[in-house]
Design an enzyme around this catalytic site. Structure first.
Site, mmCIF file in Angstrom:
data_model
loop_
_atom_site.group_PDB
_atom_site.id
_atom_site.type_symbol
_atom_site.label_atom_id
_atom_site.label_comp_id
_atom_site.label_asym_id
_atom_site.label_seq_id
_atom_site.Cartn_x
_atom_site.Cartn_y
_atom_site.Cartn_z
ATOM 1 N N HIS B 63 -13.503 -2.756 5.118
ATOM 2 C CA HIS B 63 -13.280 -3.455 3.846
ATOM 3 C C HIS B 63 -11.787 -3.700 3.669
ATOM 4 C CE1 HIS B 63 -12.577 0.701 2.739
ATOM 5 N NE2 HIS B 63 -12.153 0.358 1.539
ATOM 6 N N HIS B 65 -9.491 -3.039 1.249
ATOM 7 C CA HIS B 65 -8.525 -2.219 0.520
ATOM 8 C C HIS B 65 -7.313 -1.947 1.420
ATOM 9 C CE1 HIS B 65 -11.476 -0.574 -2.746
ATOM 10 N NE2 HIS B 65 -10.817 -1.637 -3.159
ATOM 11 N N ASP B 67 -5.423 0.508 2.115
ATOM 12 C CA ASP B 67 -5.331 1.673 3.005
ATOM 13 C C ASP B 67 -6.181 1.499 4.270
ATOM 14 O OD1 ASP B 67 -7.486 1.887 1.097
ATOM 15 O OD2 ASP B 67 -7.752 3.995 1.609
ATOM 16 N N HIS B 68 -6.862 0.353 4.378
ATOM 17 C CA HIS B 68 -7.662 0.084 5.576
ATOM 18 C C HIS B 68 -7.161 -1.123 6.371
ATOM 19 C CE1 HIS B 68 -10.952 2.977 4.472
ATOM 20 N NE2 HIS B 68 -10.301 2.871 3.329
ATOM 21 N N HIS B 140 -19.588 -0.021 -2.457
ATOM 22 C CA HIS B 140 -18.193 0.257 -2.762
ATOM 23 C C HIS B 140 -17.705 -0.766 -3.796
ATOM 24 C CE1 HIS B 140 -14.555 2.429 -2.034
ATOM 25 N NE2 HIS B 140 -13.900 1.428 -1.489
ATOM 26 N N ASP B 211 -15.819 3.450 3.297
ATOM 27 C CA ASP B 211 -15.830 3.836 1.879
ATOM 28 C C ASP B 211 -17.140 3.422 1.211
ATOM 29 O OD1 ASP B 211 -13.291 4.387 2.645
ATOM 30 O OD2 ASP B 211 -12.332 3.503 0.890
ATOM 31 N N HIS B 269 -11.620 10.521 5.533
ATOM 32 C CA HIS B 269 -11.241 9.926 4.246
ATOM 33 C C HIS B 269 -11.207 11.015 3.162
ATOM 34 C CE1 HIS B 269 -11.155 6.825 1.016
ATOM 35 N NE2 HIS B 269 -10.696 6.032 1.962
HETATM 36 ZN ZN LIG Z 1 -10.194 3.923 1.536
#
Ligand SMILES: [Zn+2]
Ligand SMILES: [Zn+2]
Lengths: 304, 304
Positions: B63, B65, B67-68, B140, B211, B269
């Site tokens: 996904h 976001h 942090d990915h 998510h 996530d 995570h």
């Molecule tokens: Zn994350």
């Protein structure tokens, strides 16, 4: 005023040097930190310092190459996540807005503070009662700014002890004397502020010259600065390669410092082709032209 | 086949855990590495491993976001800088193309290899003679994929020794026997391939569930897998908070593993609210529901 080098490498991260970022700590002056460039993992480097992301007030981007901007979206997001609520302003070349807008939009990063993005031109970039920041274009493969940060001269301190001894009691008159005015008291006595105010304190000047071939604008930006930070990607014998890749050698950076008559030179943006054992050699090369030179490393801290 | 966890934290990088990235090393199988997610500083983490960026063949993004994905532009650029010339394919949700196009364009990152970007849907994402990769949407805050990587069963080996003993000389006939055919020799003798081929080797199955709240699609993806990688942002007592932030607890992840009947569960995570001393506690929580569980850390390596 203190410079903390967060990344001092060139092009790609390496074990010994991360890609470019420099923190100008203005904690005493304005309880704030200004960043210059923000390569990938700048926020990771910050984890190993006492810097607080929420204190970052301004980020100046020299140019849009990845090793100078890819840490920006993550840092902006983390600053919000970690409780930053005060306004942050990013200054940089045209394109920085598109990069940030897209990165934050696609990742649905919703900042909890106002973000201002200013795509700047040559000339005056920022000014307030404390500081002036000016930018000039350098000579790089893409538009690349150098910055000159000038602290305004500070009024001399009022000598309160001397005033008391002269029998002048504290009051609103003190501020007028501090401003250098000549004041006539009720009893007709005339007091000249200049007799009670110490000499003005000269503001400091820092020049940060990002990726560039040697150029006149670098000299202009650095003129009489207390400190010049200059890139130095290659050793002195690689002038041809430096030219080809729009970078500078140790010798060229030192020559710019000498011509600009700066007080001190810090060399950064060191290619990973140079190992630990080479750094002293690079430093000596530069010192042969400008003695007060040092090659900085990640986390080198310089008081100004 | 080996999983190497490059980042096992949640949301923002921390000293003990970087943001998410997982390398599936398929060196024996196809001399390649597949990445799942690429948080900021994934390329920095790789510097501390034996992974070669040029061997990264595919990157699957769960996904969008930050942090990915914020490590993606830098990794793509460095792969080129470090001599990568073979094609790289990035799979991810809609928006990944805009992010990469803008980042690479603005930074003038010119890749020396073909980059293919596939914005994927649920269902079959990739298939060749060796592997199948399927994706399903999880639960998510933004569209978030889980992936099921299935290695195809391998034909049993032909027992050449047994064939020789049976007086059947090597030749094209061996391939037909290996394929399980029944072959009639010139002398009228009939040979059944199945008599000379060992049992097929079952392909391995790995499910990587990014996530998500606990959901049926996670169970479907993980059904009978050899290994399930599942997010586990919170401890068992934070079910309400996990739900609010669209994440899972240790207990919920373990319950998914139990229901899916997987062989082994890796939890990643992990929120930075949990310090080193808490990790064993989190692990025990999950083990109370699914015994073959471990909490992984950055650089944990799992042979499959
Ligand atoms: Zn994350
Ligand atoms: Zn650079």
């Amino acid at each position: 005023m203190n410079l903390l080098f967060l990344g001092t490498g060139a092009g790609v991260p390496a074990k010994l040097r991360n890609v470019t970022s420099i923190a100008l700590k203005l904690l005493e002056e304005r309880n704030a930190v200004w960043l210059f460039d923000c390569g990938e993992a700048t926020q990771h480097q910050i984890l190993h310092t006492t810097l607080k992301p929420r204190k970052i007030e301004k980020i100046f981007i020299t140019h849009l190459h990845g090793d100078h901007i890819f840490g920006l979206p993550g840092l902006l997001g983390s600053r919000s996540f970690q409780g930053g609520t005060t306004k942050l302003t990013v200054y940089g070349p045209k394109g920085i807005r598109e990069f940030l807008d897209t990165s934050l939009h696609v990742s649905e990063t919703h900042l909890k503070y106002p973000l201002s993005i200013i795509e700047c031109q040559e000339g005056l970039v920022f000014e307030d009662s404390q500081f002036t920041v000016e930018a000039l274009l350098l000579d790089h493969a893409v538009p690349s700014f150098g910055f000159r940060i000038t602290e305004h001269d500070k009024q001399g301190a009022l000598d309160a002890e001397k005033l008391r001894k002269a029998g002048i009691p504290p009051g609103p008159i003190y501020q007028r004397l501090k401003n250098g005015e000549t004041v006539t008291l009720e009893n007709g006595r005339t007091i000249r502020g200049s007799d009670f105010v110490g000499p003005p304190k000269k503001g400091r000047v820092v020049a940060i010259v990002g990726d560039t071939r040697p150029c006149e604008n670098a000299v202009t930006l650095a003129r009489d600065a207390d400190l010049l930070v200059h890139e130095s990607t290659f050793s002195g014998d690689h002038e041809q390669m430096a030219r080809e890749y729009f970078h500078s050698t140790t010798l060229q950076a030192a020559e710019t410092a000498r011509r600009a008559n700066v007080h001190q030179l810090c060399l950064t943006h060191i290619s990973s082709r140079y190992g630990k054992e080479d750094w002293k050699v690079l430093e000596k090369e530069a010192q042969s032209i400008f003695p007060n030179t040092q090659i900085v490393s990640d986390f080198t801290s310089i008081d100004i």
